[in-house]
Design a protein around this motif. Structure first.
Motif, mmCIF file in Angstrom:
data_model
loop_
_atom_site.group_PDB
_atom_site.id
_atom_site.type_symbol
_atom_site.label_atom_id
_atom_site.label_comp_id
_atom_site.label_asym_id
_atom_site.label_seq_id
_atom_site.Cartn_x
_atom_site.Cartn_y
_atom_site.Cartn_z
ATOM 1 N N ILE A 67 1.366 -6.465 7.703
ATOM 2 C CA ILE A 67 0.302 -5.734 6.857
ATOM 3 C C ILE A 67 -0.912 -6.184 7.419
ATOM 4 O O ILE A 67 -1.253 -6.951 6.511
ATOM 5 N N ARG A 68 -1.704 -5.371 8.023
ATOM 6 C CA ARG A 68 -3.150 -5.962 8.518
ATOM 7 C C ARG A 68 -3.773 -4.866 9.017
ATOM 8 O O ARG A 68 -3.367 -3.680 9.267
ATOM 9 N N ALA A 69 -5.021 -5.096 9.077
ATOM 10 C CA ALA A 69 -5.934 -3.906 9.542
ATOM 11 C C ALA A 69 -6.205 -3.888 11.023
ATOM 12 O O ALA A 69 -6.717 -2.920 11.732
ATOM 13 N N THR A 70 -5.850 -5.322 11.779
ATOM 14 C CA THR A 70 -6.368 -5.154 13.372
ATOM 15 C C THR A 70 -5.107 -5.960 13.879
ATOM 16 O O THR A 70 -4.207 -6.200 13.307
ATOM 17 N N GLU A 71 -5.181 -6.165 15.279
ATOM 18 C CA GLU A 71 -4.460 -6.856 15.777
ATOM 19 C C GLU A 71 -3.163 -6.004 16.225
ATOM 20 O O GLU A 71 -2.000 -6.744 16.263
ATOM 21 N N CYS A 112 -7.497 -2.256 -0.431
ATOM 22 C CA CYS A 112 -6.568 -3.351 -0.662
ATOM 23 C C CYS A 112 -5.963 -3.246 -2.129
ATOM 24 O O CYS A 112 -5.099 -4.353 -2.406
ATOM 25 N N GLU A 113 -6.457 -2.393 -2.940
ATOM 26 C CA GLU A 113 -5.750 -2.386 -4.188
ATOM 27 C C GLU A 113 -5.649 -1.091 -4.707
ATOM 28 O O GLU A 113 -6.307 -0.036 -4.445
ATOM 29 N N MET A 114 -4.600 -0.960 -5.716
ATOM 30 C CA MET A 114 -4.288 0.196 -6.319
ATOM 31 C C MET A 114 -4.015 0.074 -7.822
ATOM 32 O O MET A 114 -3.743 -1.191 -8.165
ATOM 33 N N GLN A 115 -4.564 0.878 -8.850
ATOM 34 C CA GLN A 115 -4.379 0.750 -9.923
ATOM 35 C C GLN A 115 -3.659 1.674 -10.920
ATOM 36 O O GLN A 115 -3.698 3.195 -10.650
ATOM 37 N N CYS A 116 -3.004 1.338 -11.684
ATOM 38 C CA CYS A 116 -2.177 2.393 -12.797
ATOM 39 C C CYS A 116 -3.116 3.038 -13.794
ATOM 40 O O CYS A 116 -3.865 2.243 -14.420
ATOM 41 N N PRO A 117 -3.625 4.425 -13.748
ATOM 42 C CA PRO A 117 -4.234 5.003 -14.751
ATOM 43 C C PRO A 117 -3.834 4.666 -16.184
ATOM 44 O O PRO A 117 -4.606 4.974 -17.240
ATOM 45 N N LYS A 122 -3.730 -3.662 -11.821
ATOM 46 C CA LYS A 122 -3.789 -3.532 -10.432
ATOM 47 C C LYS A 122 -2.732 -4.206 -9.664
ATOM 48 O O LYS A 122 -2.228 -5.034 -9.927
ATOM 49 N N GLU A 123 -2.734 -3.517 -8.506
ATOM 50 C CA GLU A 123 -1.588 -4.199 -7.645
ATOM 51 C C GLU A 123 -2.141 -4.183 -6.178
ATOM 52 O O GLU A 123 -3.180 -3.191 -5.756
ATOM 53 N N LEU A 124 -1.971 -5.360 -5.252
ATOM 54 C CA LEU A 124 -2.228 -5.428 -3.981
ATOM 55 C C LEU A 124 -1.562 -4.491 -3.266
ATOM 56 O O LEU A 124 -0.379 -4.536 -3.104
ATOM 57 N N ARG A 125 -2.384 -3.418 -2.377
ATOM 58 C CA ARG A 125 -1.645 -2.828 -1.436
ATOM 59 C C ARG A 125 -2.619 -2.378 -0.359
ATOM 60 O O ARG A 125 -3.799 -2.466 -0.573
#
Length: 137
Positions: A67-71, A112-117, A122-125
């Protein structure tokens, strides 16, 4: 298929589906549903290859280190237990839809974060950057 004519012995034939099952290939973009998560990996069902729905889902695994943005060239091809090893090693790849523990659809607030309205938790994603041509209105 079983066929019998004029009292002769029956002929039994095995018929294949007309359509063959599409298989995920190395480098293919897939859409998955997460089935279970632990501290090392997420188990998923692969539902689409590109925009084509599969007749039956394939099993896959997204390891924590993938789970990463590169490589993206450091991803292994898979093993017998997990079937397919998947990665989010591009900006466009990641979580598209998530639900909080309250059952509410979460909103992305950064890459890298999502939030419950509802609860504002907040949760890291690793959030996908969905390209405009793939958004449905």
């Amino acid at each position: 298929m079983r066929k019998s004519e004029n009292g002769t012995l029956p002929v039994i034939s095995v018929m294949r589906d007309v359509e063959s099952q599409l298989l995920p290939d190395v480098g293919a973009t897939v859409t998955c549903k997460v089935c279970s998560i632990n501290s090392r990996f997420a188990k998923v069902h692969i539902l689409y290859v590109g925009s084509t729905p599969l007749k039956s889902p394939f099993r896959g695994t997204i390891r924590r280190e993938d789970i990463r943005a590169t490589e993206k060239d450091k991803i292994s091809l898979g093993d017998a237990q997990s079937n397919y090893l998947l990665t989010t090693a591009e900006n466009e790849l990641g979580v598209v839809v998530a639900h909080s523990e309250a059952g509410v659809q979460m909103v992305p607030i950064s890459w890298c974060e999502m939030q419950c309205p509802s609860t504002h938790s907040k949760e890291l994603r690793k959030v996908a950057r969905v390209q405009p041509q793939f958004l449905q209105t």
